[in-house]
Design an enzyme around this catalytic site. Sequence first.
Site, PDB file in Angstrom:
ATOM      1  N   ASP A  51      22.477  30.700 -27.911  1.00 15.82           N
ATOM      2  CA  ASP A  51      22.653  30.008 -27.207  1.00 15.82           C
ATOM      3  C   ASP A  51      22.368  29.967 -25.935  1.00 15.82           C
ATOM      4  O   ASP A  51      22.092  29.018 -25.213  1.00 15.82           O
ATOM      5  CB  ASP A  51      23.589  28.779 -27.832  1.00 15.82           C
ATOM      6  CG  ASP A  51      24.025  28.373 -29.112  1.00 15.82           C
ATOM      7  OD1 ASP A  51      24.281  28.272 -29.780  1.00 15.82           O
ATOM      8  OD2 ASP A  51      22.598  28.033 -29.568  1.00 15.82           O
ATOM      9  N   HIS A  82      31.193  35.222 -29.432  1.00 11.27           N
ATOM     10  CA  HIS A  82      30.880  35.038 -30.572  1.00 11.27           C
ATOM     11  C   HIS A  82      32.411  35.252 -31.705  1.00 11.27           C
ATOM     12  O   HIS A  82      32.432  36.367 -31.299  1.00 11.27           O
ATOM     13  CB  HIS A  82      29.854  35.479 -31.083  1.00 11.27           C
ATOM     14  CG  HIS A  82      29.198  35.100 -31.954  1.00 11.27           C
ATOM     15  ND1 HIS A  82      29.713  35.076 -33.451  1.00 11.27           N
ATOM     16  CD2 HIS A  82      27.953  34.621 -32.603  1.00 11.27           C
ATOM     17  CE1 HIS A  82      28.601  35.152 -34.267  1.00 11.27           C
ATOM     18  NE2 HIS A  82      27.717  33.711 -33.775  1.00 11.27           N
TER      19      HIS A  82
HETATM   20  C1  SDX Z   1      27.418  29.354 -32.113  1.00  7.30           C
HETATM   21  O1  SDX Z   1      29.720  30.949 -35.861  1.00  7.30           O
HETATM   22  C2  SDX Z   1      28.314  31.388 -36.186  1.00  7.30           C
HETATM   23  O2  SDX Z   1      27.980  32.350 -36.640  1.00  7.30           O
HETATM   24  C3  SDX Z   1      27.989  30.082 -35.007  1.00  7.30           C
HETATM   25  C4  SDX Z   1      26.350  30.516 -34.462  1.00  7.30           C
HETATM   26  C5  SDX Z   1      25.113  30.741 -35.568  1.00  7.30           C
HETATM   27  O3  SDX Z   1      24.348  31.132 -35.438  1.00  7.30           O
HETATM   28  O4  SDX Z   1      25.433  29.689 -36.916  1.00  7.30           O
HETATM   29  O5  SDX Z   1      25.965  32.452 -34.121  1.00  7.30           O
HETATM   30  C6  SDX Z   1      25.897  29.261 -33.680  1.00  7.30           C
HETATM   31  O6  SDX Z   1      27.877  28.557 -32.687  1.00  7.30           O
HETATM   32  C7  SDX Z   1      26.832  30.503 -31.075  1.00  7.30           C
HETATM   33  C8  SDX Z   1      28.012  30.337 -30.586  1.00  7.30           C
HETATM   34  C9  SDX Z   1      28.182  29.275 -29.579  1.00  7.30           C
HETATM   35  N1  SDX Z   1      29.225  29.180 -27.831  1.00  7.30           N
HETATM   36  C10 SDX Z   1      29.708  29.159 -27.441  1.00  7.30           C
HETATM   37  O7  SDX Z   1      28.932  29.440 -26.525  1.00  7.30           O
HETATM   38  C11 SDX Z   1      30.737  28.261 -26.244  1.00  7.30           C
HETATM   39  C12 SDX Z   1      31.694  29.636 -26.068  1.00  7.30           C
HETATM   40  N2  SDX Z   1      32.012  30.805 -27.140  1.00  7.30           N
HETATM   41  C13 SDX Z   1      33.637  30.337 -26.938  1.00  7.30           C
HETATM   42  O8  SDX Z   1      33.671  28.899 -27.608  1.00  7.30           O
HETATM   43  C14 SDX Z   1      33.916  30.999 -28.496  1.00  7.30           C
HETATM   44  O9  SDX Z   1      33.137  32.772 -27.668  1.00  7.30           O
HETATM   45  C15 SDX Z   1      32.576  30.995 -29.656  1.00  7.30           C
HETATM   46  C16 SDX Z   1      33.392  29.555 -30.160  1.00  7.30           C
HETATM   47  C17 SDX Z   1      31.970  31.294 -29.719  1.00  7.30           C
HETATM   48  C18 SDX Z   1      33.914  31.889 -30.253  1.00  7.30           C
HETATM   49  O10 SDX Z   1      35.600  31.469 -30.516  1.00  7.30           O
HETATM   50  P1  SDX Z   1      36.341  32.343 -31.431  1.00  7.30           P
HETATM   51  O11 SDX Z   1      36.296  33.816 -31.997  1.00  7.30           O
HETATM   52  O12 SDX Z   1      37.685  31.662 -31.718  1.00  7.30           O
HETATM   53  O13 SDX Z   1      37.124  33.205 -30.282  1.00  7.30           O
HETATM   54  P2  SDX Z   1      38.604  32.287 -29.026  1.00  7.30           P
HETATM   55  O14 SDX Z   1      37.557  31.555 -28.832  1.00  7.30           O
HETATM   56  O15 SDX Z   1      39.670  33.216 -29.744  1.00  7.30           O
HETATM   57  O16 SDX Z   1      38.311  33.454 -27.911  1.00  7.30           O
HETATM   58  C19 SDX Z   1      38.708  35.228 -27.681  1.00  7.30           C
HETATM   59  C20 SDX Z   1      39.231  35.215 -25.837  1.00  7.30           C
HETATM   60  C21 SDX Z   1      40.097  34.233 -26.131  1.00  7.30           C
HETATM   61  O17 SDX Z   1      40.451  34.691 -24.840  1.00  7.30           O
HETATM   62  P3  SDX Z   1      42.366  35.390 -25.042  1.00  7.30           P
HETATM   63  O18 SDX Z   1      43.083  33.932 -25.323  1.00  7.30           O
HETATM   64  O19 SDX Z   1      42.628  36.569 -26.137  1.00  7.30           O
HETATM   65  O20 SDX Z   1      42.453  35.465 -23.719  1.00  7.30           O
HETATM   66  O21 SDX Z   1      38.174  35.098 -25.985  1.00  7.30           O
HETATM   67  C22 SDX Z   1      37.944  34.298 -24.793  1.00  7.30           C
HETATM   68  C23 SDX Z   1      38.886  33.209 -25.245  1.00  7.30           C
HETATM   69  O22 SDX Z   1      39.250  32.704 -23.917  1.00  7.30           O
HETATM   70  N3  SDX Z   1      36.545  33.813 -24.372  1.00  7.30           N
HETATM   71  C24 SDX Z   1      35.687  33.849 -23.707  1.00  7.30           C
HETATM   72  C25 SDX Z   1      34.743  33.082 -24.080  1.00  7.30           C
HETATM   73  N4  SDX Z   1      34.701  33.173 -25.621  1.00  7.30           N
HETATM   74  C26 SDX Z   1      35.799  33.444 -26.140  1.00  7.30           C
HETATM   75  N5  SDX Z   1      36.452  33.589 -22.570  1.00  7.30           N
HETATM   76  C27 SDX Z   1      35.750  32.845 -21.458  1.00  7.30           C
HETATM   77  N6  SDX Z   1      34.202  32.300 -22.271  1.00  7.30           N
HETATM   78  C28 SDX Z   1      33.720  32.526 -23.405  1.00  7.30           C
HETATM   79  N7  SDX Z   1      32.497  31.803 -23.524  1.00  7.30           N
END
Ligand code: SDX
Length: 429
Positions: A363, A305
């Site tokens: 989720d 998140h």
């Molecule tokens: C919702 O914003 C809100 O409040 C949203 C929400 C709401 O109520 O409105 O809470 C609802 O959207 C919840 C999130 C649902 N999405 C998912 O579950 C999809 C999987 N999660 C990711 O795609 C990610 O964690 C996000 C999109 C939720 C957050 O993305 P960010 O903040 O842009 O973080 P990032 O992509 O920059 O990740 C930081 C690091 C990265 O690694 P590095 O590049 O630093 O090496 O963490 C890793 C990412 O690769 N990472 C993950 C991961 N999530 C982040 N690695 C593996 N699996 C994951 N799920």
Amino acid sequence: MTQRTAILSIDGRSIELPILSGTLGPDVIDTRALGHHGLFTYDPGFLSTASCASDISFIDGDQGLLYYRGYPIEQLAEQSDFLEVSYLLLHGELPNEAQKRDFLAKVGKESMLHDQMGKFFQGFRRDSHPMAVMVGVVGAMSAFYRHSSDAFDPVQRQTAGLRLLAKVPTIAAWSYKYNEGEPFMYPQKRLNYAENFLYMMFATPCEEYLPNPILARALDRIFILHADHEQNASSSTVRVAGSSGANPFACIAAGIASLWGPLHGGANEATLKMLEEIGDVSRIGEYIKRAKDKTDSFRLMGFGHRVYKNMDPRAALMRQTCHEVLDELGLNDDPLFKLALELEKIALEDEYFIQKKLYPNVDFYSGIVMRAMGIPNSMFTAIFALARTVGWVAQWQEMISEPEHRIARPRQLYTGAQRRDFVPMEQRG
Ligand code: SDX
């Protein structure tokens, strides 16, 4: 109290910027004056940008806290109900008995759709994703409810908010019925909000349908958990769309479109697909490995998140709801739930997830609960949109009624070509 400031020193110039403090959470540096100095801030994805001041909800990502108008989500989920929480989000205070009775009556009165709107569904393919239908039909509400479309009229804003809160469940349920080829069922005054949604989803004209009260209560809690969440992508979309004065129905349709993405509200559907693909506890290690592999685009859906760097409090409440619903339905041995619990356990013990502070989000479990209730994957995000509609409306109303309201118009860092003259066709390479 003296105004605290941040001093920017650039090429020998000092620029003093005010520091603003809210009720809770980090202070902000007011950078609005930077434009006068020929400078912009640069923050793609808004990782460190407060786009507005808001009283509606608050998240402490490190502590894993979520408040709606100051009330902890755990207390609201346990002691309140969705329409009472909706009143709180829209009006800023919990309703008294009379206010609640009046609010419920108004929502009940507005839950039917204009009869001609039913014809809109006929224009879609039967296998259309419910979110495609919801974007279209909610946007079309502006063609039917013109007298509650003026964003700058407070009375029309109030009416539009009520209509959206009351009618979006009907639109969501009818998009499911349309997929199933079953007749639309009309909302029933004798049922509460969550019971009505189950009725419109699963009742048919052929037999009496009594919603299971345990499942209805669980669904009501799911609605509460999804109602608002600060300036997430879809709420920011609604604010930006609404900042131009666009009508509320078009703005909420824009929010639905943004929520649909698999990185946002579409993650509940994607999480269930992922669990079904993993299939067995023995394959969890393979997927954890893929999630950590930078060359693999796979992400563990339902994990991570932007704000929570601790457990999303909603995920814990959703896990508890999972237990209640599966108990009620005698599905304690549900293999997907067992798989999800094991996946959560293994991921939370893995160095990569610990180091990157990746925890289950709202989720991760919601799909398992809804699937156990007989709700198809395709409807998970539609239900998220149904619940978030009141949050979007509250954010839109707060934005448009701001005395300092201005159209949202970000600037950019231009990285394109320098000025150059047009090249006639015959001179091109
Ligand atoms: C919702 O914003 C809100 O409040 C949203 C929400 C709401 O109520 O409105 O809470 C609802 O959207 C919840 C999130 C649902 N999405 C998912 O579950 C999809 C999987 N999660 C990711 O795609 C990610 O964690 C996000 C999109 C939720 C957050 O993305 P960010 O903040 O842009 O973080 P990032 O992509 O920059 O990740 C930081 C690091 C990265 O690694 P590095 O590049 O630093 O090496 O963490 C890793 C990412 O690769 N990472 C993950 C991961 N999530 C982040 N690695 C593996 N699996 C994951 N799920």
